[in-house]
Write a protein that holds these residues in place. Structure first.
Motif, short mmCIF file in Angstrom:
data_model
loop_
_atom_site.label_atom_id
_atom_site.label_comp_id
_atom_site.label_asym_id
_atom_site.label_seq_id
_atom_site.Cartn_x
_atom_site.Cartn_y
_atom_site.Cartn_z
N MET A 10 0.80 -1.19 0.00
CA MET A 10 0.00 0.00 0.00
C MET A 10 0.85 1.26 0.00
O MET A 10 0.35 2.32 -0.30
CB MET A 10 -0.92 0.01 1.21
N ALA A 11 2.10 1.15 0.37
CA ALA A 11 2.94 2.34 0.42
C ALA A 11 3.10 2.95 -0.96
O ALA A 11 3.20 4.16 -1.10
CB ALA A 11 4.30 2.00 1.01
N GLY A 12 3.11 2.13 -1.99
CA GLY A 12 3.26 2.64 -3.34
C GLY A 12 2.03 3.34 -3.87
O GLY A 12 2.11 4.09 -4.82
N SER A 13 0.89 3.12 -3.25
CA SER A 13 -0.35 3.71 -3.76
C SER A 13 -0.76 4.96 -3.00
O SER A 13 -1.80 5.52 -3.28
CB SER A 13 -1.48 2.69 -3.69
N SER A 14 0.03 5.42 -2.04
CA SER A 14 -0.30 6.58 -1.21
C SER A 14 -1.62 6.39 -0.49
O SER A 14 -2.35 7.34 -0.26
CB SER A 14 -0.33 7.85 -2.05
N HIS A 15 -1.92 5.17 -0.13
CA HIS A 15 -3.18 4.86 0.54
C HIS A 15 -3.21 5.52 1.91
O HIS A 15 -2.38 5.24 2.76
CB HIS A 15 -3.34 3.35 0.68
N GLY A 16 -4.14 6.44 2.11
CA GLY A 16 -4.32 7.07 3.40
C GLY A 16 -3.42 8.26 3.66
O GLY A 16 -3.44 8.83 4.73
N HIS A 17 -2.61 8.66 2.69
CA HIS A 17 -1.71 9.79 2.88
C HIS A 17 -2.35 11.07 2.37
O HIS A 17 -1.82 11.75 1.49
CB HIS A 17 -0.37 9.54 2.16
N THR A 18 -3.50 11.42 2.93
CA THR A 18 -4.22 12.62 2.52
C THR A 18 -4.66 13.37 3.77
O THR A 18 -4.81 12.78 4.84
CB THR A 18 -5.45 12.28 1.68
N PRO A 19 -4.91 14.67 3.65
CA PRO A 19 -5.41 15.42 4.81
C PRO A 19 -6.74 14.86 5.34
O PRO A 19 -6.97 14.83 6.55
CB PRO A 19 -5.59 16.84 4.27
N ALA B 33 -7.79 11.72 5.30
CA ALA B 33 -7.54 10.48 6.05
C ALA B 33 -6.90 10.77 7.40
O ALA B 33 -7.32 10.23 8.43
CB ALA B 33 -6.65 9.55 5.23
N TRP B 34 -5.88 11.63 7.41
CA TRP B 34 -5.20 11.94 8.67
C TRP B 34 -6.14 12.60 9.66
O TRP B 34 -6.14 12.27 10.85
CB TRP B 34 -4.00 12.85 8.40
N THR B 35 -6.95 13.53 9.21
CA THR B 35 -7.86 14.24 10.10
C THR B 35 -8.93 13.30 10.64
O THR B 35 -9.20 13.28 11.85
CB THR B 35 -8.52 15.42 9.37
N GLY B 36 -9.55 12.51 9.76
CA GLY B 36 -10.59 11.59 10.20
C GLY B 36 -10.08 10.56 11.20
O GLY B 36 -10.72 10.29 12.22
N VAL B 37 -8.92 10.00 10.93
CA VAL B 37 -8.35 8.98 11.82
C VAL B 37 -7.93 9.60 13.15
O VAL B 37 -8.12 8.99 14.21
CB VAL B 37 -7.17 8.27 11.14
N THR B 38 -7.38 10.81 13.12
CA THR B 38 -6.98 11.46 14.37
C THR B 38 -8.18 11.74 15.26
O THR B 38 -8.15 11.47 16.48
CB THR B 38 -6.22 12.77 14.08
N ILE B 39 -9.25 12.25 14.68
CA ILE B 39 -10.47 12.51 15.47
C ILE B 39 -11.04 11.21 16.01
O ILE B 39 -11.44 11.12 17.17
CB ILE B 39 -11.50 13.28 14.63
N ALA B 40 -11.09 10.17 15.17
CA ALA B 40 -11.62 8.88 15.61
C ALA B 40 -10.76 8.28 16.72
O ALA B 40 -11.28 7.69 17.68
CB ALA B 40 -11.72 7.92 14.44
N PHE B 41 -9.45 8.44 16.63
CA PHE B 41 -8.55 7.91 17.68
C PHE B 41 -8.78 8.63 19.01
O PHE B 41 -8.80 7.99 20.07
CB PHE B 41 -7.09 8.05 17.24
#
Length: 82
Positions: free
Chosen positions: A1-10, A12-20
């Motif tokens: 998945m590293a080659g596909s930039s999976h989850g490397h977007t603002p 994704a980061w914001t949603g996951v941070t709030i959910a965490f």
């Protein structure tokens, strides 16, 4: 998945941070035996998903065709055994 930039977007980061953060709040209130705080934490988890979805809709997520194009580019043609 590293080659596909999976989850490397603002989005994704914001949603996951709030959910965490919601997960941590919910876990803390569960240990303290406070049901209202537990459910409030789960509400924050859901809010994280909604925020990520809205941000993706605003164009801050990965485009739908970006992943498919990258997978096709990296895929090697099948070899035929004789």
């Amino acid at each position: 998945m590293a080659g596909s930039s999976h989850g490397h977007t603002p989005a994704a980061w914001t949603g996951v941070t709030i959910a965490f953060i919601g997960f941590c709040v919910s876990g803390a209130f569960m240990v303290m035996a406070q049901p209202a705080g537990f459910w409030a934490g789960l509400g924050v988890v859901v809010l994280g998903g909604v925020v990520g979805w809205v941000m993706r809709g605003m164009g801050l997520g990965q485009p739908k065709d970006a992943h498919n194009a990258l997978v096709e580019q990296q895929r090697e043609p099948a070899s035929v055994k004789s």
